[in-house]
Structures are given as C-alpha cells and as structure tokens.
Motif scaffolding. Sequence first.
Motif, PDB file in Angstrom:
ATOM      1  N   THR A  53      20.918  16.638  60.658  1.00  0.00           N
ATOM      2  CA  THR A  53      21.413  17.838  61.326  1.00  0.00           C
ATOM      3  C   THR A  53      20.458  19.001  61.058  1.00  0.00           C
ATOM      4  OG1 THR A  53      22.700  18.622  59.439  1.00  0.00           O
ATOM      5  CG2 THR A  53      23.769  17.039  60.913  1.00  0.00           C
ATOM      6  N   THR A  73      24.783  19.597  68.401  1.00  0.00           N
ATOM      7  CA  THR A  73      25.756  19.154  69.393  1.00  0.00           C
ATOM      8  C   THR A  73      25.171  18.820  70.760  1.00  0.00           C
ATOM      9  OG1 THR A  73      26.196  21.397  70.208  1.00  0.00           O
ATOM     10  CG2 THR A  73      27.458  20.652  68.278  1.00  0.00           C
ATOM     11  N   ASN A  86      22.111  28.545  67.434  1.00  0.00           N
ATOM     12  CA  ASN A  86      23.517  28.304  67.752  1.00  0.00           C
ATOM     13  C   ASN A  86      24.105  29.511  68.474  1.00  0.00           C
ATOM     14  OD1 ASN A  86      25.953  26.952  67.854  1.00  0.00           O
ATOM     15  ND2 ASN A  86      26.633  27.708  65.860  1.00  0.00           N
ATOM     16  N   GLU A  92      24.666  21.086  72.846  1.00  0.00           N
ATOM     17  CA  GLU A  92      25.240  22.117  73.703  1.00  0.00           C
ATOM     18  C   GLU A  92      24.161  23.078  74.202  1.00  0.00           C
ATOM     19  OE1 GLU A  92      28.481  25.805  73.441  1.00  0.00           O
ATOM     20  OE2 GLU A  92      27.835  24.766  71.629  1.00  0.00           O
ATOM     21  N   ASP A 120      31.505  20.843  71.117  1.00  0.00           N
ATOM     22  CA  ASP A 120      31.140  19.916  70.044  1.00  0.00           C
ATOM     23  C   ASP A 120      32.040  18.688  70.147  1.00  0.00           C
ATOM     24  OD1 ASP A 120      30.376  18.572  67.787  1.00  0.00           O
ATOM     25  OD2 ASP A 120      30.675  20.236  66.400  1.00  0.00           O
ATOM     26  N   LYS A 121      31.687  17.799  71.059  1.00  0.00           N
ATOM     27  CA  LYS A 121      32.554  16.639  71.296  1.00  0.00           C
ATOM     28  C   LYS A 121      32.572  15.695  70.111  1.00  0.00           C
ATOM     29  CE  LYS A 121      29.050  14.118  73.945  1.00  0.00           C
ATOM     30  NZ  LYS A 121      28.679  13.646  75.292  1.00  0.00           N
TER      31      LYS A 121
END
Length: 478
Positions: free
Chosen positions: A12, A159, A129, A161, A365-366
């Motif tokens: 991450t 994510t 982010n 995103e 954030d699935k």
Amino acid sequence: MIKNISNYKLLTPKQNHFIDRKIEKLGKLRCVMENAGRAVYSEVLKHYKPCKTTVLCGPGNNGGDGYVAARLLAKEGWPVRVLTYGSPKLGSLAHSMKLEWTGALGTLSDSEIQKDELIIDALFGSGLNRELPNDLKFLLGNLKRVISIDIPSGVNGLTGEIKNFALQAELTITFTTAKPGHYLYPGKAHIGQLKIKDIGIDFDLINKIKVKFYLNHPSLWNLTGQTFDDYKYKRGIVSIVGSKYTTGAARLSALAAKNSGAGLVTLFPFGQYALYANFSPCFMIDHNNFDEVLNDNRRNTWVCGPGLSSFEFLESFPKLFSFGKNIVADAGAFERNNSDILKGVSVITPHKGEFERVFGKLGADKVADVRKAATKIQSVIVLKGPDTLIVSPEGKVVINHHASPRLATAGSGDLLSGIIATLIASGMNFWESACAGVWIHGEAASLCEHNWPDAEMIAQQLGKARDNAYKLYQNEKK
C-alpha cells in the motif's frame, strides 16, 4: 504456498512510505532515488526516440525521481525541460535533486505543454488521496503521450479511485512492487503498460511487512496435479443443486467441475430429471430423498445457487448447511438483505449487482466494503468483475488480473462455481480454492481459439487451464 512470493505482493502507499523512512534512516534514500530516476530514464530510452520532453515534478519524492530522470535524459542529448508544481521542502532530498537540475526550469502554468511530444508525470505518485486542483485538470486534460512515475497522478494507489481527474498514461513505471491501485478499476484503465523496476531495496525489508494485498498467481496456492494413485473419491465429488426451471446454469457448473478435475459429479434436480440425465453420461442424477443424499458423507462439497429460484434455494441451502457441507453459493443465493443466511458458507461468488443487493452499495473503496462483508459472514467472497477480488474473512485480499473479456458471456459465472467446488472437493482450503478457481477460469477463457466463445467453449479449455496453472506452480517451487 511458495516461500518467496515477493513478486506478487502489493504494498500500500502507507507501507511504501514506511519503507522510504526506513531507507532514509539507513542513509540510502539518495541511492534509491537515483536508481528510480535511472530506471525511468532506461525505460524511456527503450520505448521512445529523442523528442521534445517535459518532466512535471511535484514537491515530494515522486518529483525527486523526475528531476533525476530529466538530468539523465539531458545528458543523453534529449531536449528536456522541467515544469514544477509546488516546491520541495527545504533540506529534503527532492530539493537537492532540484538543485542538481541545471536545464530549463519553469512552473506548471504553460498551456503550450499540450504541444509537447512526451510528458513524464512525476507530480504526486501513489500517496495522493484528494482531488487534483482544477488548474491542473485544465492544463493536463489533453496530453498526447504520458509516462507516469509510480502511478498516474490522480489515481489513488490504494483503491484505484479517481476523485475528479487522472492523467492517462501509456506507460507507468513503478518500483520494487506494484500497488493495489495499479490493478483496481477505474485507476487500472489509466495505467497503460506497467513496468515494475528493482531499485535496490532489500526484499528482507519488504518481507518484514505484514502484507494483505496480493496479485493472483499460482505461487499463492498449493494446487494438486494428477498422480498414479488417483481415484474418483480422492479427486473428490462435486454435487450441484439443479433448478426445475432454469436448468442450464447447474449443467454448466457440472460441466466445469467435470472438466477441471472432479472425480465424480452428481446433480440433485428439483425436477426435469430426463433433461439433466440426457445432458451427459458422465453425471449421476439423484432420484433419492434430499435427506438421504445429504447423509452420504463422501459428498461434502456442493454448488448451490446457479439457476435456482428463491424457493429452490431456501429449500436446499439450509439443509446443506445443517449437514455441515462445504457450499459454493452463487446466483439464486443473493436475495436482498439475506446476508444472515449466508453466514459460514464456504465461498460466495457475486458480481457487483448481486453483492450490492445483499450487502449494500459499494463505495469508492470497494476492497474495504468487501472486507467488511467477508468478516460479517465469515466466508470467502469472490467479487467478480474486470478486477475480480478474492477476500478472506481475515481481511486478506487477492486481486485477479489474469482474465479475459471473453468471460463476459452468460454462464461464465456458473463455470466458476463448479471450478471452485472441484478444488475444495480435492482437499484445497476455501481461500486457495477461490484464488485458484478464478485464475484457472481466466486462463480457460484466454485459451479459447474462438474470438467470441460461449460458456461451453470456455469449459472445454478448463483441463488445459488447470494443467497450465499446475506447471507454473511447480516452476515457482524449483
């Protein structure tokens, strides 16, 4: 599991930041940043001819990598300029790298950037982010050819995103390991070709980090092959509940189980016995009472859901569960707000719409949403899609990118249920069976010679797909 799986770990952004701090304390950050910039420089030389190039440098370490790449390209004779967005912190390594840049330097406010032949994006990296500022969105909206360092600016490295805008790269160069956002949509669509470069970070440092994201690969599972002492009960029995009304789904699950290595496949239909019996001589059709069937202790692995009506699912699933059977649940299992009934099921395989019907809408954030659901029902969840997720109740996440658009056909999900059940019946645990089943499913679609195959054509490739997975697994063990 293979001991050395570093190539399939996904760190991450926070974990990468932790590693950067460790390297800085060891006094090695300059060397690593030089290596990163050199890796970008090398990839540019491999893929492009000298051309008018602009390097966009942000205020952090990502910008530092960009300054190094610009310096090396300039030494090679390339026409390079650097445009900055924000200033590196005084005394930081990125600031030092900026001071070492002696070529053309400006600020990112130049609409002429649209005419540049090549853009190297070193603005923000995977830790961003937040939304990109509107002025950047305007300036960077229509760039022609973009190489991104680490990840295209605007893509969330955790994510995938995109909050308001992200650069569209044709080549992304990241370091040591990939991040989840490289493989999660919508970010994945902005990555282009992904290159993962070694920049001298000690893998012992990575191996000390508790990693919960992986890229799906045969190295992650203990897949069994064929042996001379195999027999049908050792390879396992897969049993499938068949609908009286929609018979094709259960028959496709059965076909997948047979072709992917089940020793015996049985079907328990609610009706249409002749139709099921005439489908293939390889399948046994149950005519006995359901309770009698469930008392057979050799038949511990079931597929329940494909093609079933709500009534048929509720007639069969609770009984399977009460007898302690391993259950792969799909399709008819996913009624609105019925998550409680699924608690403790072995594996569920919903697509996005089915997941949302049971657990609620997926957010940006699935992964976090699927983790929450897997913990709630204490089951492995396979969220099917272009970036299929396999999530354990303990929060471990595997992202699958070994797939094909050929899977976008009716019945392919029914095949997946049969494959996963086959692997469970052979003795693999639920988690590994789900990961392996998803990979084999994708491999089978890739092996189809027909450009637009149906599910039955894909099923015909499952034996070869499983063999290919086993070969890869064996190669990694050597």
